[in-house]
Write a protein that holds these residues in place. Structure first.
Motif, mmCIF file in Angstrom:
data_model
loop_
_atom_site.group_PDB
_atom_site.id
_atom_site.type_symbol
_atom_site.label_atom_id
_atom_site.label_comp_id
_atom_site.label_asym_id
_atom_site.label_seq_id
_atom_site.Cartn_x
_atom_site.Cartn_y
_atom_site.Cartn_z
ATOM 1 N N ILE A 78 -1.941 -78.606 31.557
ATOM 2 C CA ILE A 78 -2.738 -78.387 30.351
ATOM 3 C C ILE A 78 -1.862 -78.204 29.119
ATOM 4 C CG2 ILE A 78 -2.933 -75.888 30.713
ATOM 5 C CD1 ILE A 78 -5.832 -76.140 29.644
ATOM 6 N N ASP A 79 -0.662 -77.615 29.300
ATOM 7 C CA ASP A 79 0.225 -77.427 28.157
ATOM 8 C C ASP A 79 0.817 -78.744 27.663
ATOM 9 O OD1 ASP A 79 -0.215 -74.700 28.196
ATOM 10 O OD2 ASP A 79 1.509 -74.286 29.495
ATOM 11 N N GLY A 80 0.755 -79.778 28.494
ATOM 12 C CA GLY A 80 1.268 -81.086 28.091
ATOM 13 C C GLY A 80 0.371 -81.812 27.113
ATOM 14 N N GLN A 81 -0.885 -81.356 26.945
ATOM 15 C CA GLN A 81 -1.829 -81.919 25.974
ATOM 16 C C GLN A 81 -1.900 -83.447 26.093
ATOM 17 O OE1 GLN A 81 0.076 -79.780 22.563
ATOM 18 N NE2 GLN A 81 -1.975 -78.957 22.236
ATOM 19 N N HIS A 82 -2.380 -83.884 27.239
ATOM 20 C CA HIS A 82 -2.376 -85.312 27.548
ATOM 21 C C HIS A 82 -3.598 -86.068 27.038
ATOM 22 C CE1 HIS A 82 1.218 -85.040 30.064
ATOM 23 N NE2 HIS A 82 0.727 -83.884 30.506
ATOM 24 N N VAL A 83 -4.619 -85.375 26.546
ATOM 25 C CA VAL A 83 -5.772 -86.063 25.957
ATOM 26 C C VAL A 83 -5.396 -86.549 24.564
ATOM 27 C CG1 VAL A 83 -8.152 -85.808 25.149
ATOM 28 C CG2 VAL A 83 -7.442 -84.726 27.298
ATOM 29 N N THR A 84 -5.678 -87.815 24.284
ATOM 30 C CA THR A 84 -5.320 -88.413 23.000
ATOM 31 C C THR A 84 -6.568 -88.874 22.251
ATOM 32 O OG1 THR A 84 -5.155 -90.669 23.857
ATOM 33 C CG2 THR A 84 -3.189 -89.256 24.053
ATOM 34 N N ALA A 85 -6.367 -89.225 20.997
ATOM 35 C CA ALA A 85 -7.470 -89.755 20.198
ATOM 36 C C ALA A 85 -8.023 -91.036 20.819
ATOM 37 C CB ALA A 85 -7.004 -90.012 18.771
ATOM 38 N N ALA A 86 -7.164 -91.829 21.423
ATOM 39 C CA ALA A 86 -7.622 -93.063 22.078
ATOM 40 C C ALA A 86 -8.581 -92.754 23.217
ATOM 41 C CB ALA A 86 -6.426 -93.859 22.588
ATOM 42 N N HIS A 87 -8.338 -91.675 23.942
ATOM 43 C CA HIS A 87 -9.248 -91.281 25.017
ATOM 44 C C HIS A 87 -10.617 -90.902 24.457
ATOM 45 C CE1 HIS A 87 -5.383 -90.155 27.355
ATOM 46 N NE2 HIS A 87 -5.838 -91.321 27.791
ATOM 47 N N VAL A 88 -10.636 -90.234 23.329
ATOM 48 C CA VAL A 88 -11.906 -89.845 22.711
ATOM 49 C C VAL A 88 -12.667 -91.089 22.269
ATOM 50 C CG1 VAL A 88 -12.992 -88.482 20.885
ATOM 51 C CG2 VAL A 88 -10.874 -87.667 21.958
ATOM 52 N N ARG A 89 -11.972 -92.020 21.627
ATOM 53 C CA ARG A 89 -12.627 -93.257 21.184
ATOM 54 C C ARG A 89 -13.164 -94.040 22.378
ATOM 55 N NH1 ARG A 89 -8.133 -93.154 17.599
ATOM 56 N NH2 ARG A 89 -6.939 -94.554 18.966
ATOM 57 N N GLU A 90 -12.424 -94.045 23.484
ATOM 58 C CA GLU A 90 -12.867 -94.752 24.681
ATOM 59 C C GLU A 90 -14.159 -94.145 25.215
ATOM 60 O OE1 GLU A 90 -11.321 -95.448 29.288
ATOM 61 O OE2 GLU A 90 -9.870 -94.952 27.711
ATOM 62 N N ALA A 91 -14.225 -92.806 25.290
ATOM 63 C CA ALA A 91 -15.433 -92.139 25.778
ATOM 64 C C ALA A 91 -16.598 -92.368 24.824
ATOM 65 C CB ALA A 91 -15.169 -90.647 25.950
ATOM 66 N N TYR A 92 -16.315 -92.320 23.524
ATOM 67 C CA TYR A 92 -17.354 -92.555 22.512
ATOM 68 C C TYR A 92 -17.930 -93.956 22.648
ATOM 69 C CZ TYR A 92 -19.468 -92.780 17.827
ATOM 70 O OH TYR A 92 -20.337 -92.924 16.772
ATOM 71 N N ASP A 93 -17.053 -94.937 22.761
ATOM 72 C CA ASP A 93 -17.505 -96.328 22.841
ATOM 73 C C ASP A 93 -18.192 -96.630 24.175
ATOM 74 O OD1 ASP A 93 -16.490 -96.808 20.316
ATOM 75 O OD2 ASP A 93 -14.575 -97.601 21.054
ATOM 76 N N ALA A 94 -17.885 -95.851 25.217
ATOM 77 C CA ALA A 94 -18.484 -96.075 26.535
ATOM 78 C C ALA A 94 -19.815 -95.360 26.715
ATOM 79 C CB ALA A 94 -17.514 -95.615 27.627
ATOM 80 N N ALA A 95 -20.188 -94.525 25.760
ATOM 81 C CA ALA A 95 -21.400 -93.718 25.910
ATOM 82 C C ALA A 95 -22.627 -94.604 26.091
ATOM 83 C CB ALA A 95 -21.587 -92.801 24.706
ATOM 84 N N THR A 96 -23.453 -94.256 27.078
ATOM 85 C CA THR A 96 -24.619 -95.065 27.398
ATOM 86 C C THR A 96 -25.747 -94.187 27.913
ATOM 87 O OG1 THR A 96 -25.376 -97.001 28.661
ATOM 88 C CG2 THR A 96 -23.871 -95.492 29.778
ATOM 89 N N THR A 97 -26.940 -94.751 27.968
ATOM 90 C CA THR A 97 -28.086 -94.065 28.522
ATOM 91 C C THR A 97 -28.094 -94.258 30.048
ATOM 92 O OG1 THR A 97 -29.468 -96.023 28.209
ATOM 93 C CG2 THR A 97 -29.410 -94.431 26.409
ATOM 94 N N GLY A 98 -29.127 -93.717 30.703
ATOM 95 C CA GLY A 98 -29.257 -93.907 32.145
ATOM 96 C C GLY A 98 -28.465 -92.889 32.943
ATOM 97 N N PRO A 99 -28.194 -93.208 34.227
ATOM 98 C CA PRO A 99 -27.468 -92.269 35.090
ATOM 99 C C PRO A 99 -26.116 -91.890 34.499
ATOM 100 C CG PRO A 99 -28.441 -94.037 36.391
ATOM 101 C CD PRO A 99 -28.620 -94.423 34.957
ATOM 102 N N VAL A 100 -25.722 -90.641 34.747
ATOM 103 C CA VAL A 100 -24.476 -90.092 34.209
ATOM 104 C C VAL A 100 -23.524 -89.807 35.363
ATOM 105 C CG1 VAL A 100 -23.440 -88.161 32.958
ATOM 106 C CG2 VAL A 100 -25.660 -89.075 32.224
ATOM 107 N N ALA A 101 -22.293 -90.280 35.262
ATOM 108 C CA ALA A 101 -21.284 -89.949 36.276
ATOM 109 C C ALA A 101 -21.027 -88.450 36.269
ATOM 110 C CB ALA A 101 -19.995 -90.713 36.005
ATOM 111 N N GLU A 102 -20.859 -87.880 37.463
ATOM 112 C CA GLU A 102 -20.712 -86.433 37.606
ATOM 113 C C GLU A 102 -19.475 -86.103 38.427
ATOM 114 O OE1 GLU A 102 -25.104 -84.612 37.906
ATOM 115 O OE2 GLU A 102 -24.781 -86.294 39.288
#
Length: 358
Positions: free
Chosen positions: A140-164
């Motif tokens: 967690i201290d390595g801070q591996h989440v990047t802005a690109a990861h956020v954009r990827e999740a944003y662009d992948a957002a969809t309706t219907g069943p949700v992965a859990e």
């Protein structure tokens, strides 16, 4: 695997078609999951077991078409950014993202970048980003989440069943001493309104786990942390509804999610951060947006559900939160993270055995 796949029914309400937060029309969910490396922890290198989940509250731009919202803390040892404005203005004005505790800043900044990218001009926003601690399994201290990861999740957002389970912001999370993560559920209540809940579950003690009102005692599965450290995690819950609620009613709905946590054995322990945000999609397009820079009318007309009819929504939020937590546990798979620490999945056969002994 979800709890209803085991023939276990939680509460008496009726789920929506996907039994997910996306059953509220227009709500979309996207994940980015980041898994790499094994073995000893090397800060900045890994192993990495983390990610980000993005929730888009309706099919349009939340920046331009805000929604009424409210929030509640069961225990406040956590972070849910932007809540000062939600409390003061009563409106949700940005997407919602969930991630790990040390990646809140980069996720928040990425949501601002997305807003600017979408408009192509000056923008204003106080993004909503919730967090739970995945440092048991993740660097967690390595801070591996990047802005690109956020954009990827944003662009992948969809309706219907949700992965859990081990996905998105829930990738490295632990719940009631077992592998936890993302879970979701919904209820269609009297009046035809839908209540949907999504949780990032990283909370609870194993000896307190309760499913459908039955204590679940499983002592012989190895724990990822000693029992005295269980209960030090957190849970973030997002509640969506299409019922026409005002901000103070959204706050009351968010508060009921805490009762769903309690029904599974969570107690809002001293070192836990248990935060809930509720929003209503009903008055989309009727509320003024500061981002548009357009002078609103002096009088607004909005739809409102009288408090006399709000109890079914409360019951729906409680049941959907409880079921979302159990779905997170059942969907999650055993994961080995940093320093070869392993969080074991909740054994389905053992859960069924415990429930049939009631």
């Amino acid at each position: 695997m979800r709890v209803r796949d085991l023939g276990v029914v939680i509460g008496g309400g009726t789920p929506g078609p996907a039994n997910a937060i996306t059953d509220v029309a227009g709500v979309r969910v996207g994940h980015t999951t980041v898994i790499r490396g094994d073995g000893p922890l090397r800060v900045g290198e890994g192993p990495v077991r983390t990610g980000v989940t993005v929730i888009l509250p309706h099919a349009g731009s939340i920046f331009d078409e805000p929604l009424y919202a409210g929030h509640h803390w069961l225990n406040g040892n956590g972070e849910l950014t932007g809540m000062a404005w939600v409390r003061e203005g009563g409106m949700l004005t940005t997407p919602i993202a969930l991630t790990n505790s040390h990646s809140v800043g980069v996720v928040r900044d990425a949501l601002i970048e997305i807003e600017v990218r979408g408009r192509g001009r000056g923008a204003w926003g106080l993004p909503v980003v919730g967090e739970t601690w995945d440092g048991v399994l993740n660097d967690i201290d390595g801070q591996h989440v990047t802005a690109a990861h956020v954009r990827e999740a944003y662009d992948a957002a969809t309706t219907g069943p949700v992965a859990e389970g081990n996905v998105g912001g829930g990738t490295g999370m632990i719940c009631h001493g077992f592998k936890g993560g993302i879970g979701t559920a919904s209820r269609v209540v009297d009046g035809g309104w839908t209540v949907g809940v999504l949780v990032q579950a990283n909370h609870g003690r194993r000896e307190r786990l309760t499913v459908a009102g039955v204590p679940v005692v499983i002592d012989d599965v190895p724990r990822p942390v000693p029992p005295e450290f269980e209960g030090a995690g957190s849970i973030i819950g997002i509640v969506a509804t299409d019922a026409p609620l005002l901000p103070h009613q959204c706050r009351r709905l968010a508060q009921r999610a805490g009762l769903g946590v309690a029904r599974t054995g969570g107690a809002g322990e001293n070192t836990s951060g248990d935060g809930f945000l509720a929003f209503s999609t009903a008055n989309r397009g009727h509320l003024p947006s500061d981002a548009l820079g357009v002078q609103p009318p002096r009088v607004l007309t909005v739809d409102v559900l009288p408090d006399a009819y709000i109890d079914p929504l409360f019951y729906g939020a409680i049941e959907a939160t409880e079921e979302a937590i159990v779905n997170a546990l059942l969907a999650a798979e055993t994961m080995t993270g940093r320093d070869d620490i392993t969080a074991h999945a909740l054994p389905q056969d053992r859960l069924l055995a415990a429930l049939t002994r009631r």
